[in-house]
Design an enzyme around this catalytic site. Sequence first.
Site, PDB file in Angstrom:
ATOM      1  N   ASP A 370       0.842   2.703  -1.615  1.00  0.00           N
ATOM      2  CA  ASP A 370       0.604   4.121  -1.281  1.00  0.00           C
ATOM      3  C   ASP A 370       1.260   4.541   0.031  1.00  0.00           C
ATOM      4  O   ASP A 370       0.640   5.223   0.855  1.00  0.00           O
ATOM      5  CB  ASP A 370      -0.895   4.420  -1.224  1.00  0.00           C
ATOM      6  CG  ASP A 370      -1.579   4.266  -2.567  1.00  0.00           C
ATOM      7  OD1 ASP A 370      -0.880   3.960  -3.544  1.00  0.00           O
ATOM      8  OD2 ASP A 370      -2.803   4.444  -2.632  1.00  0.00           O
ATOM      9  N   ASP A 391       2.704   1.836  -6.415  1.00  0.00           N
ATOM     10  CA  ASP A 391       2.523   3.296  -6.461  1.00  0.00           C
ATOM     11  C   ASP A 391       2.862   3.933  -5.117  1.00  0.00           C
ATOM     12  O   ASP A 391       2.141   4.804  -4.625  1.00  0.00           O
ATOM     13  CB  ASP A 391       1.077   3.646  -6.838  1.00  0.00           C
ATOM     14  CG  ASP A 391       0.603   2.965  -8.103  1.00  0.00           C
ATOM     15  OD1 ASP A 391       1.425   2.760  -9.009  1.00  0.00           O
ATOM     16  OD2 ASP A 391      -0.599   2.633  -8.187  1.00  0.00           O
TER      17      ASP A 391
END
Length: 551
Positions: A370, A391
């Site tokens: 992230d 991600d």
Amino acid sequence: MSSILILLFSLFLFSSPSSSSRHHHHHNSGDTSPVNPSSSLAAQIRLACNATRYPDQCVSSLSEQGRVPPDPKPIQIIHSAISFSFQNLKTAQSKIKSIVDSSVGNLNRTNAANTCLQLLTYSEHRTQSTDQALTRGKIKDARAWMSAALVYQYDSWSALKYVNDTSQVGETMSFLDGLIHVTSNALSMMVSYDNFGDNVASWTYPATERDGFWEKTGPGLGLDPSTGLNLGFPSGLKEDVTVCKDGKCGYKTVQDAVNAAPEDNGMRKFVIKISEGVYEENVIVPFEKKNVVFIGDGMGKTVITGSLNAGMPGITTYNTATVGVVGDGFMARDLTFQNTAGPDAHQAVAFRSDSDFSLIENCEFLGNQDTLYAHGLRQFYKNCRIQGNVDFIFGNSAAVFQDCEILIAPRQINPEKGEKNAVTAQGRIDPSQSTGFVFLNCLINGTEEYMKLFKANPKVHKNFLGRPWKDYSRTVFIGCNLEALITPDGWLPWSGDFALKTLYYGESKNTGPGSDRSQRVSWSSQIPDEHVHVYSVANFIQADEWASMSA
């Protein structure tokens, strides 16, 4: 409170999709007692509501006595839908304040409720701005701001999900669920109005590229350098204040310089020159501080660094950001944003943005899971370097990444054992949201350290362009160089078949060994040549109106 509950709350932003896109149960948000309007008015309302995901609720709410004027114009129906959303938003805020009042001594529930209040304040601002933009005829702005209002309402619902331990919380979540539906309806009508105009009979149920629906757009200005659209960081900016580590200039910390910026500064930029050095601090640019500009001395020279992560008690993914920006018009150039939390330390954001009209150029974002949280609204990243693994570009903004270097880094304590990495996790929750990630002319590769591991044993290292965080996830790669570390499948499911029928993952004119589409998953798409221009910086984020180098 148990440590498990604290951890669950800290992860609320990565929860499963809310009822806004999966549930169709009855709820009590905005219940009305309709008075039968005239047949012509009722017909107009029904036609407009046919363009929404929740038409029965739409008709019920707009049929309330006096809600819609007699013989309304389509734009008046939309204004009425926005007004109803705003009314329910104010009720939701009151309900959550009651949760705060009744949660003394319960840290988790208090933190969750306070998070909700902050998010709904942002939603309130964006809803008000939407109504004003429609009045001025600025439909693209209206859609962007109502899309953001929906993001904040959804996140508020999610914040309560893991503290749903009383009937009061459960009832409030149900009301928020209904508010999400109401806001979705208003947004859906805006999309039809934008594409089909005043002919309400032509308005259609929300559809996406996956359904073969392509929005009406202008020419593809900014899709590639040959268009001649001169977008980027403006030249000739003069600093208002300076930050330096030795304290011999105006400010010693970046946050102190931000605090000195005037509130609601109109269109004037407040330029903060951040001298070379490593600044160990967490920086917030609040909603009231607009048009703040960071200028450093170069990537790797001016570094803002932190180490917060979602494994810490009471810390949410949203709040881990080393730099978090909410004020509109934020710009940054020539610096590094970093979160040093290791690859085993859960979500850890280096940079989070809720800034509309945001331009970041020649900046570096370093992290693991992230790294870059493009949370909401319109953002333009140009000539940047973004590094992470899980991600590491995620959120629900409308963001364009142009000429950027996207690098996958080693993920775990024993990286030689292999892993699965996804570059993106875009989080669009509604088909009418004008959000998504667009990558133009970018390089997708690995760090030098990671590529050594990959080349030593490529079969255990799987890397994907993205996976669907939410139902209507939208990400496209156009004219990018996809190196060999991208697996032939290209894209990774989130869980089972979740979102595989509703997402849109598109590719066009990419190059490199990872660009071969012959083995791509069946639920990804080749963007039709005649529609590639939809994703230009001018069409997708209207950057031609706010990101001119001469601005």
